[in-house]
Design a protein around this motif. Structure first.
Motif, PDB file in Angstrom:
ATOM      1  N   MET A   1       0.855  -1.193   0.000  1.00  0.00           N
ATOM      2  CA  MET A   1       0.000   0.000   0.000  1.00  0.00           C
ATOM      3  C   MET A   1       0.892   1.245   0.000  1.00  0.00           C
ATOM      4  O   MET A   1       1.812   1.375   0.793  1.00  0.00           O
ATOM      5  CB  MET A   1      -0.886  -0.004   1.249  1.00  0.00           C
ATOM      6  N   SER A   2       0.623   2.192  -0.906  1.00  0.00           N
ATOM      7  CA  SER A   2       1.477   3.373  -1.030  1.00  0.00           C
ATOM      8  C   SER A   2       1.165   4.377   0.072  1.00  0.00           C
ATOM      9  O   SER A   2       0.057   4.420   0.617  1.00  0.00           O
ATOM     10  CB  SER A   2       1.274   4.030  -2.398  1.00  0.00           C
ATOM     11  N   GLN A   3       2.167   5.213   0.366  1.00  0.00           N
ATOM     12  CA  GLN A   3       1.982   6.231   1.399  1.00  0.00           C
ATOM     13  C   GLN A   3       1.168   7.397   0.862  1.00  0.00           C
ATOM     14  O   GLN A   3       1.224   7.726  -0.331  1.00  0.00           O
ATOM     15  CB  GLN A   3       3.343   6.736   1.869  1.00  0.00           C
ATOM     16  N   THR A   4       0.408   8.033   1.763  1.00  0.00           N
ATOM     17  CA  THR A   4      -0.294   9.268   1.426  1.00  0.00           C
ATOM     18  C   THR A   4       0.081  10.327   2.443  1.00  0.00           C
ATOM     19  O   THR A   4       0.423  10.026   3.588  1.00  0.00           O
ATOM     20  CB  THR A   4      -1.832   9.088   1.431  1.00  0.00           C
ATOM     21  N   CYS A   5       0.011  11.581   2.002  1.00  0.00           N
ATOM     22  CA  CYS A   5       0.404  12.698   2.872  1.00  0.00           C
ATOM     23  C   CYS A   5      -0.319  13.944   2.384  1.00  0.00           C
ATOM     24  O   CYS A   5      -0.586  14.087   1.183  1.00  0.00           O
ATOM     25  CB  CYS A   5       1.923  12.887   2.788  1.00  0.00           C
ATOM     26  N   GLY A   6      -0.644  14.831   3.299  1.00  0.00           N
ATOM     27  CA  GLY A   6      -1.307  16.045   2.861  1.00  0.00           C
ATOM     28  C   GLY A   6      -1.354  17.122   3.927  1.00  0.00           C
ATOM     29  O   GLY A   6      -1.347  16.829   5.127  1.00  0.00           O
ATOM     30  N   PHE A   7      -1.390  18.365   3.446  1.00  0.00           N
ATOM     31  CA  PHE A   7      -1.534  19.524   4.323  1.00  0.00           C
ATOM     32  C   PHE A   7      -3.012  19.897   4.410  1.00  0.00           C
ATOM     33  O   PHE A   7      -3.702  19.967   3.381  1.00  0.00           O
ATOM     34  CB  PHE A   7      -0.729  20.713   3.793  1.00  0.00           C
ATOM     35  N   VAL A   8      -3.489  20.129   5.629  1.00  0.00           N
ATOM     36  CA  VAL A   8      -4.896  20.421   5.872  1.00  0.00           C
ATOM     37  C   VAL A   8      -4.986  21.719   6.670  1.00  0.00           C
ATOM     38  O   VAL A   8      -4.569  21.764   7.829  1.00  0.00           O
ATOM     39  CB  VAL A   8      -5.574  19.278   6.657  1.00  0.00           C
ATOM     40  N   ALA A   9      -5.504  22.779   6.064  1.00  0.00           N
ATOM     41  CA  ALA A   9      -5.647  24.055   6.769  1.00  0.00           C
ATOM     42  C   ALA A   9      -6.952  24.056   7.548  1.00  0.00           C
ATOM     43  O   ALA A   9      -8.011  23.718   7.010  1.00  0.00           O
ATOM     44  CB  ALA A   9      -5.634  25.211   5.777  1.00  0.00           C
ATOM     45  N   ILE A  10      -6.876  24.418   8.831  1.00  0.00           N
ATOM     46  CA  ILE A  10      -8.066  24.573   9.668  1.00  0.00           C
ATOM     47  C   ILE A  10      -8.328  26.068   9.796  1.00  0.00           C
ATOM     48  O   ILE A  10      -7.525  26.802  10.382  1.00  0.00           O
ATOM     49  CB  ILE A  10      -7.860  23.944  11.059  1.00  0.00           C
ATOM     50  N   VAL A  11      -9.427  26.540   9.218  1.00  0.00           N
ATOM     51  CA  VAL A  11      -9.700  27.982   9.197  1.00  0.00           C
ATOM     52  C   VAL A  11     -11.082  28.281   9.757  1.00  0.00           C
ATOM     53  O   VAL A  11     -11.938  27.406   9.866  1.00  0.00           O
ATOM     54  CB  VAL A  11      -9.575  28.562   7.763  1.00  0.00           C
ATOM     55  N   GLY A  12     -11.287  29.545  10.077  1.00  0.00           N
ATOM     56  CA  GLY A  12     -12.573  30.001  10.602  1.00  0.00           C
ATOM     57  C   GLY A  12     -12.377  31.332  11.291  1.00  0.00           C
ATOM     58  O   GLY A  12     -11.249  31.794  11.487  1.00  0.00           O
ATOM     59  N   ARG A  13     -13.476  31.941  11.671  1.00  0.00           N
ATOM     60  CA  ARG A  13     -13.384  33.208  12.403  1.00  0.00           C
ATOM     61  C   ARG A  13     -12.848  32.932  13.810  1.00  0.00           C
ATOM     62  O   ARG A  13     -12.729  31.770  14.220  1.00  0.00           O
ATOM     63  CB  ARG A  13     -14.755  33.887  12.459  1.00  0.00           C
ATOM     64  N   PRO A  14     -12.519  33.980  14.567  1.00  0.00           N
ATOM     65  CA  PRO A  14     -11.997  33.760  15.922  1.00  0.00           C
ATOM     66  C   PRO A  14     -12.973  33.002  16.825  1.00  0.00           C
ATOM     67  O   PRO A  14     -14.184  33.173  16.744  1.00  0.00           O
ATOM     68  CB  PRO A  14     -11.771  35.185  16.446  1.00  0.00           C
ATOM     69  N   ASN A  15     -12.408  32.141  17.660  1.00  0.00           N
ATOM     70  CA  ASN A  15     -13.134  31.510  18.765  1.00  0.00           C
ATOM     71  C   ASN A  15     -14.208  30.506  18.330  1.00  0.00           C
ATOM     72  O   ASN A  15     -15.204  30.335  19.022  1.00  0.00           O
ATOM     73  CB  ASN A  15     -13.783  32.582  19.657  1.00  0.00           C
ATOM     74  N   VAL A  16     -13.989  29.814  17.212  1.00  0.00           N
ATOM     75  CA  VAL A  16     -14.950  28.778  16.804  1.00  0.00           C
ATOM     76  C   VAL A  16     -14.479  27.374  17.175  1.00  0.00           C
ATOM     77  O   VAL A  16     -15.203  26.407  16.981  1.00  0.00           O
ATOM     78  CB  VAL A  16     -15.260  28.823  15.289  1.00  0.00           C
ATOM     79  N   GLY A  17     -13.219  27.239  17.691  1.00  0.00           N
ATOM     80  CA  GLY A  17     -12.760  25.933  18.141  1.00  0.00           C
ATOM     81  C   GLY A  17     -11.709  25.278  17.265  1.00  0.00           C
ATOM     82  O   GLY A  17     -11.530  24.061  17.303  1.00  0.00           O
ATOM     83  N   LYS A  18     -10.976  26.084  16.500  1.00  0.00           N
ATOM     84  CA  LYS A  18      -9.951  25.514  15.603  1.00  0.00           C
ATOM     85  C   LYS A  18      -8.845  24.805  16.380  1.00  0.00           C
ATOM     86  O   LYS A  18      -8.474  23.664  16.067  1.00  0.00           O
ATOM     87  CB  LYS A  18      -9.344  26.633  14.726  1.00  0.00           C
ATOM     88  N   SER A  19      -8.324  25.467  17.406  1.00  0.00           N
ATOM     89  CA  SER A  19      -7.240  24.876  18.198  1.00  0.00           C
ATOM     90  C   SER A  19      -7.735  23.677  18.997  1.00  0.00           C
ATOM     91  O   SER A  19      -7.024  22.670  19.130  1.00  0.00           O
ATOM     92  CB  SER A  19      -6.640  25.927  19.144  1.00  0.00           C
ATOM     93  N   THR A  20      -8.956  23.766  19.514  1.00  0.00           N
ATOM     94  CA  THR A  20      -9.526  22.640  20.263  1.00  0.00           C
ATOM     95  C   THR A  20      -9.651  21.421  19.359  1.00  0.00           C
ATOM     96  O   THR A  20      -9.368  20.291  19.780  1.00  0.00           O
ATOM     97  CB  THR A  20     -10.904  23.030  20.832  1.00  0.00           C
TER      98      THR A  20
END
Length: 299
Positions: A1-20
């Motif tokens: 099985m081949s490897q997969t990899c990817g960058f995923v941006a987590i975005v949103g307005r302030p205080n919606v829970g991105k870091s959580t």
């Protein structure tokens, strides 16, 4: 099985829970959190490797409207950091708060107009909905705003539907070798994490009393194996802010230091000797040169 990899941006307005959300996915604290908007100021990578798949999540500052009182160099930096994270990603997770749609959510949606990567809409904090019957009609309404790759109601705090969100993200990873060793969980240094933990405690304890003109600089980080010596300088913009931070008889700064030290010891798995100082540096938050010297650089 081949490897997969990817960058995923987590975005949103302030205080919606991105870091959580990122901390929940990683199973440990990488990004600091508080109830105050704009707690996150930098792009912070969280790396999760599961078998042949490597997810590189990028937690971002909240994209916000630049009102007159928020049009400072640090606000411009945070918006630039969030927007820059959208470049060359494999997938975007756009987080909104329950059945609310604000002007700042609309600003984020507009920033996503030219993004070619698939966008997953994560409707967060659904555990706090008083009337659950409002959710389904709302998902249909918000889904009409863009052709989203998927719309998933979640609770980042409690983990509800987070595995389903990860499974959806996994569909959009690219075939290719992993960018990081499988045991690496972030691109940030221990010095950076130590400074952020001090700032988190300030935000949590004094969020209502202190404005955002507070930053933390690590002046000493000396690892002696079983003991780590850390000296942190807390910068504020006015002498009145310094007085609030120190507190009566130094009680507030002691409390901040105690809580930060305990988190540092958990993160570093070592005893921590922490020293905190408070210094007034006028105008640092609106001075681009000062910001760069304090580590506010776009990655």
């Amino acid at each position: 099985m081949s490897q997969t990899c990817g960058f995923v941006a987590i975005v949103g307005r302030p205080n919606v829970g991105k870091s959580t959300l990122m901390n929940r996915i990683l199973g440990q604290k990488i990004s600091i959190t508080s109830r105050r908007p704009q707690t996150t100021r930098h792009q912070v990578m969280g790396i999760k490797t599961e078998g042949e798949a490597q997810f590189i999540y990028v937690d971002t500052p909240g994209i916000h409207i630049m009102a007159k009182d928020r049009n400072k160099a640090i606000n411009r930096f945070m918006n630039q950091a969030a927007t820059q994270a959208l470049r060359d990603v494999d997938c975007v997770v756009f987080i909104i708060d329950r059945t609310r749609w604000s002007d700042e959510d609309q600003v984020v949606l507009q920033r996503l107009e030219h993004v070619q990567a698939p966008v997953i809409l994560a409707v967060n904090k659904v555990d706090r909905l008083e009337d659950k019957s409002t959710l389904l009609p709302w998902l249909g309404e918000v889904g009409a705003r863009r052709d989203f790759a998927a719309i998933i109601p979640i609770s980042a705090k409690h983990g509800t539907n987070v595995p389903e969100l990860e499974a959806e993200v996994a569909k959009h990873l690219s075939e290719g070798v992993h960018h990081f060793p499988e045991d690496q969980v972030t691109n940030k240094s221990q010095r950076f994490l130590a400074a952020e933990l001090v700032r988190e405690k300030i935000m949590r304890q004094l969020g209502d009393e202190l404005p955002y003109q507070v930053t933390v600089e690590i002046e000493e980080f000396r690892d002696e194996g079983r003991v780590v010596h850390i000296s942190a300088l807390i910068l504020v913009e006015r002498s009145g802010q310094k007085k609030i931070l120190i507190g009566e008889n130094g009680e507030r700064i002691k409390s901040i230091g105690r809580e930060a030290r305990l988190d540092m010891e958990r993160a570093l798995d070592a005893k921590v000797m922490l020293n905190l100082w408070v210094k007034v540096k006028r105008g640092w938050s609106d001075d681009e040169r000062a910001l760069k010297s304090l580590g506010y650089n776009l990655d």
